[in-house]
Design a protein around this motif. Structure first.
Motif, mmCIF file in Angstrom:
data_model
loop_
_atom_site.group_PDB
_atom_site.id
_atom_site.type_symbol
_atom_site.label_atom_id
_atom_site.label_comp_id
_atom_site.label_asym_id
_atom_site.label_seq_id
_atom_site.Cartn_x
_atom_site.Cartn_y
_atom_site.Cartn_z
ATOM 1 N N THR A 1 0.829 -1.205 0.000
ATOM 2 C CA THR A 1 0.000 0.000 0.000
ATOM 3 C C THR A 1 0.862 1.254 0.000
ATOM 4 O O THR A 1 0.606 2.206 -0.755
ATOM 5 N N LEU A 2 1.901 1.263 0.803
ATOM 6 C CA LEU A 2 2.799 2.418 0.866
ATOM 7 C C LEU A 2 3.480 2.653 -0.477
ATOM 8 O O LEU A 2 3.583 3.793 -0.949
ATOM 9 N N LEU A 3 3.937 1.585 -1.132
ATOM 10 C CA LEU A 3 4.570 1.737 -2.447
ATOM 11 C C LEU A 3 3.589 2.311 -3.463
ATOM 12 O O LEU A 3 3.969 3.137 -4.305
ATOM 13 N N ARG A 4 2.361 1.878 -3.397
ATOM 14 C CA ARG A 4 1.354 2.374 -4.360
ATOM 15 C C ARG A 4 0.983 3.826 -4.072
ATOM 16 O O ARG A 4 0.650 4.571 -4.995
ATOM 17 N N LEU A 5 1.053 4.236 -2.829
ATOM 18 C CA LEU A 5 0.851 5.650 -2.513
ATOM 19 C C LEU A 5 1.993 6.498 -3.092
ATOM 20 O O LEU A 5 1.773 7.578 -3.638
ATOM 21 N N LEU A 6 3.224 5.993 -2.988
ATOM 22 C CA LEU A 6 4.375 6.729 -3.506
ATOM 23 C C LEU A 6 4.318 6.888 -5.016
ATOM 24 O O LEU A 6 4.780 7.894 -5.562
ATOM 25 N N SER A 7 3.767 5.893 -5.694
ATOM 26 C CA SER A 7 3.766 5.904 -7.161
ATOM 27 C C SER A 7 2.462 6.433 -7.764
ATOM 28 O O SER A 7 2.337 6.499 -8.988
ATOM 29 N N GLY A 8 1.500 6.790 -6.933
ATOM 30 C CA GLY A 8 0.259 7.359 -7.443
ATOM 31 C C GLY A 8 -0.802 6.344 -7.799
ATOM 32 O O GLY A 8 -1.876 6.712 -8.279
ATOM 33 N N PRO B 1 2.795 19.704 -3.967
ATOM 34 C CA PRO B 1 1.768 18.671 -3.787
ATOM 35 C C PRO B 1 1.375 18.046 -5.118
ATOM 36 O O PRO B 1 1.241 18.735 -6.141
ATOM 37 N N VAL B 2 1.203 16.745 -5.118
ATOM 38 C CA VAL B 2 0.779 16.026 -6.323
ATOM 39 C C VAL B 2 -0.717 16.217 -6.515
ATOM 40 O O VAL B 2 -1.502 16.046 -5.583
ATOM 41 N N SER B 3 -1.097 16.580 -7.727
ATOM 42 C CA SER B 3 -2.516 16.628 -8.078
ATOM 43 C C SER B 3 -2.865 15.328 -8.788
ATOM 44 O O SER B 3 -2.062 14.808 -9.576
ATOM 45 N N TYR B 4 -4.037 14.803 -8.511
ATOM 46 C CA TYR B 4 -4.398 13.480 -9.024
ATOM 47 C C TYR B 4 -5.249 13.560 -10.278
ATOM 48 O O TYR B 4 -6.024 12.649 -10.570
ATOM 49 N N ASP B 5 -5.066 14.643 -11.036
ATOM 50 C CA ASP B 5 -5.665 14.705 -12.359
ATOM 51 C C ASP B 5 -4.685 14.103 -13.358
ATOM 52 O O ASP B 5 -3.599 13.644 -13.008
ATOM 53 N N ARG B 6 -5.045 14.101 -14.646
ATOM 54 C CA ARG B 6 -4.223 13.467 -15.675
ATOM 55 C C ARG B 6 -2.818 14.069 -15.719
ATOM 56 O O ARG B 6 -1.820 13.347 -15.751
ATOM 57 N N ALA B 7 -2.736 15.396 -15.699
ATOM 58 C CA ALA B 7 -1.433 16.059 -15.800
ATOM 59 C C ALA B 7 -0.575 15.769 -14.575
ATOM 60 O O ALA B 7 0.631 15.505 -14.692
ATOM 61 N N GLY B 8 -1.185 15.795 -13.386
ATOM 62 C CA GLY B 8 -0.434 15.557 -12.168
ATOM 63 C C GLY B 8 0.094 14.139 -12.077
ATOM 64 O O GLY B 8 1.243 13.916 -11.678
ATOM 65 N N LEU B 9 -0.742 13.163 -12.471
ATOM 66 C CA LEU B 9 -0.303 11.776 -12.414
ATOM 67 C C LEU B 9 0.748 11.477 -13.477
ATOM 68 O O LEU B 9 1.662 10.680 -13.247
ATOM 69 N N THR B 10 0.628 12.114 -14.643
ATOM 70 C CA THR B 10 1.657 11.936 -15.671
ATOM 71 C C THR B 10 2.991 12.459 -15.167
ATOM 72 O O THR B 10 4.038 11.812 -15.334
ATOM 73 N N ARG B 11 2.979 13.615 -14.520
ATOM 74 C CA ARG B 11 4.211 14.183 -13.955
ATOM 75 C C ARG B 11 4.799 13.256 -12.901
ATOM 76 O O ARG B 11 6.011 13.027 -12.866
ATOM 77 N N LEU B 12 3.941 12.706 -12.046
ATOM 78 C CA LEU B 12 4.422 11.805 -10.998
ATOM 79 C C LEU B 12 5.006 10.537 -11.608
ATOM 80 O O LEU B 12 6.094 10.089 -11.213
ATOM 81 N N ARG B 13 4.326 9.955 -12.586
ATOM 82 C CA ARG B 13 4.739 8.652 -13.107
ATOM 83 C C ARG B 13 5.917 8.737 -14.067
ATOM 84 O O ARG B 13 6.500 7.706 -14.403
ATOM 85 N N THR B 14 6.251 9.937 -14.516
ATOM 86 C CA THR B 14 7.510 10.080 -15.244
ATOM 87 C C THR B 14 8.688 10.240 -14.282
ATOM 88 O O THR B 14 9.841 10.177 -14.705
ATOM 89 N N THR B 15 8.386 10.455 -13.021
ATOM 90 C CA THR B 15 9.434 10.580 -11.994
ATOM 91 C C THR B 15 9.551 9.321 -11.164
ATOM 92 O O THR B 15 10.659 8.894 -10.817
ATOM 93 N N VAL B 16 8.412 8.702 -10.835
ATOM 94 C CA VAL B 16 8.384 7.524 -9.970
ATOM 95 C C VAL B 16 7.774 6.358 -10.745
ATOM 96 O O VAL B 16 6.670 6.465 -11.268
ATOM 97 N N GLN B 17 8.497 5.254 -10.815
ATOM 98 C CA GLN B 17 8.001 4.052 -11.486
ATOM 99 C C GLN B 17 7.960 2.893 -10.501
ATOM 100 O O GLN B 17 8.917 2.639 -9.774
ATOM 101 N N LEU B 18 6.826 2.191 -10.494
ATOM 102 C CA LEU B 18 6.628 1.046 -9.622
ATOM 103 C C LEU B 18 6.750 -0.243 -10.418
ATOM 104 O O LEU B 18 6.156 -0.380 -11.492
#
Length: 275
Positions: free
Chosen positions: A44-51, A66-83
């Motif tokens: 669960t913690l890993l999935r929180l870190l990766s969005g 802060p991470v926004s959980y819209d399309r743009a925010g999640l794209t930004r997060l997932r180009t930085t953090v990969q699970l």
């Protein structure tokens, strides 16, 4: 800090909190081992870190924002953090290794030559260039693990998060994977690994994060993984290296505060120098 989870809480629908008041900061270029009992919330913690999951309270920060959980925010997060999930069969889906590894870069809208360069780089890093055209269903378990990690590496993340990556691998496969993760760390990638193996965590990780019933404890792996009270609370056994070092100190063979051997190979090298 690249990624910081601050005072996070998460509960699955109609269930009790899995995590409550958890904070974790990931500095650049360090390796962190995440440990805890089964059902303690590591995945669960890993999935929180990766969005993949959104905290029900608290927040996730990416480079201080802060991470926004819209399309743009999640794209930004997932180009930085990969699970990379524990079972590669939950991650691999394309017909061939090359197609699978290229999926992420293609979804970024990169030009064809840039996608090809990323795929080549990832396959080489994982030492599976020879498997480029191999159907994914014909890969061995270890090869599937490496192909799944290659798909994450092709995204060139700053943070690579892996859930039990050594599970199911034989000792040789584990060593090859640890060598790879060490090279990625040396190249500046922040690596987070959830594991049950306290011996592996002690010898591999710079830092440890231990999920215990009273919350998450973090600190240098060499210090945290010798805290017997914490290990007992998290239902983790004492690492081999810590036990051997305690015996050596008790017999006056190792000074207090000096690092002891973490593996049998370390002990074999240490003994001639100590005598």
């Amino acid at each position: 800090m690249i990624v910081r989870l601050h005072d996070a809480r998460f509960a699955y629908q109609d269930g009790p909190p899995v995590l409550d008041g958890v904070s974790l900061a990931l500095p650049e270029g360090r390796a962190t081992a995440l440990l805890g009992r089964n059902g303690g919330g590591k995945t669960t913690l890993l999935r929180l870190l990766s969005g993949g999951l959104r905290p029900t309270a608290g927040r996730l920060l990416l480079r201080g924002e802060p991470v926004s959980y819209d399309r743009a925010g999640l794209t930004r997060l997932r180009t930085t953090v990969q699970l990379v999930v524990q079972d590669p069969d939950d991650q691999l889906f394309a017909a061939s290794v090359e197609q699978d590894v290229s999926f992420g870069p293609m979804n970024l809208g990169l030009p064809e030559d840039a996608v090809r360069a990323r795929v080549d780089e990832a396959l080489q890093a994982l030492d599976i260039t020879g498997l480029r055209d191999r159907p994914t269903h014909l890969l061995s378990y270890g090869q599937r693990k490496r192909a799944a990690i290659a798909g994450a590496v092709a995204m060139r993340p700053s943070v690579l998060v892996l859930d039990e990556p050594t599970a199911g691998l034989d000792p040789h496969g584990q060593e090859r994977l640890l060598d790879l993760l060490g090279r990625l760390r040396d190249g500046g990638t922040t690596v987070v690994m959830a594991t049950h193996d306290v011996d592996l965590a002690l010898r591999w990780a710079d830092d440890a994060a231990v999920l215990a019933p009273d919350g998450l404890r973090t600190g240098p792996a060499a210090r945290l993984l010798t805290d017997q009270g914490l290990l007992d609370a998290a239902r983790l056994r004492r690492p081999w290296g810590a036990a051997v070092s305690a015996v050596l100190r008790a017999h006056g063979l190792l000074a207090e505060g000096d690092p002891g051997p973490r593996t049998a190979e370390d002990l074999a090298r240490w003994l001639p120098a100590a005598t």
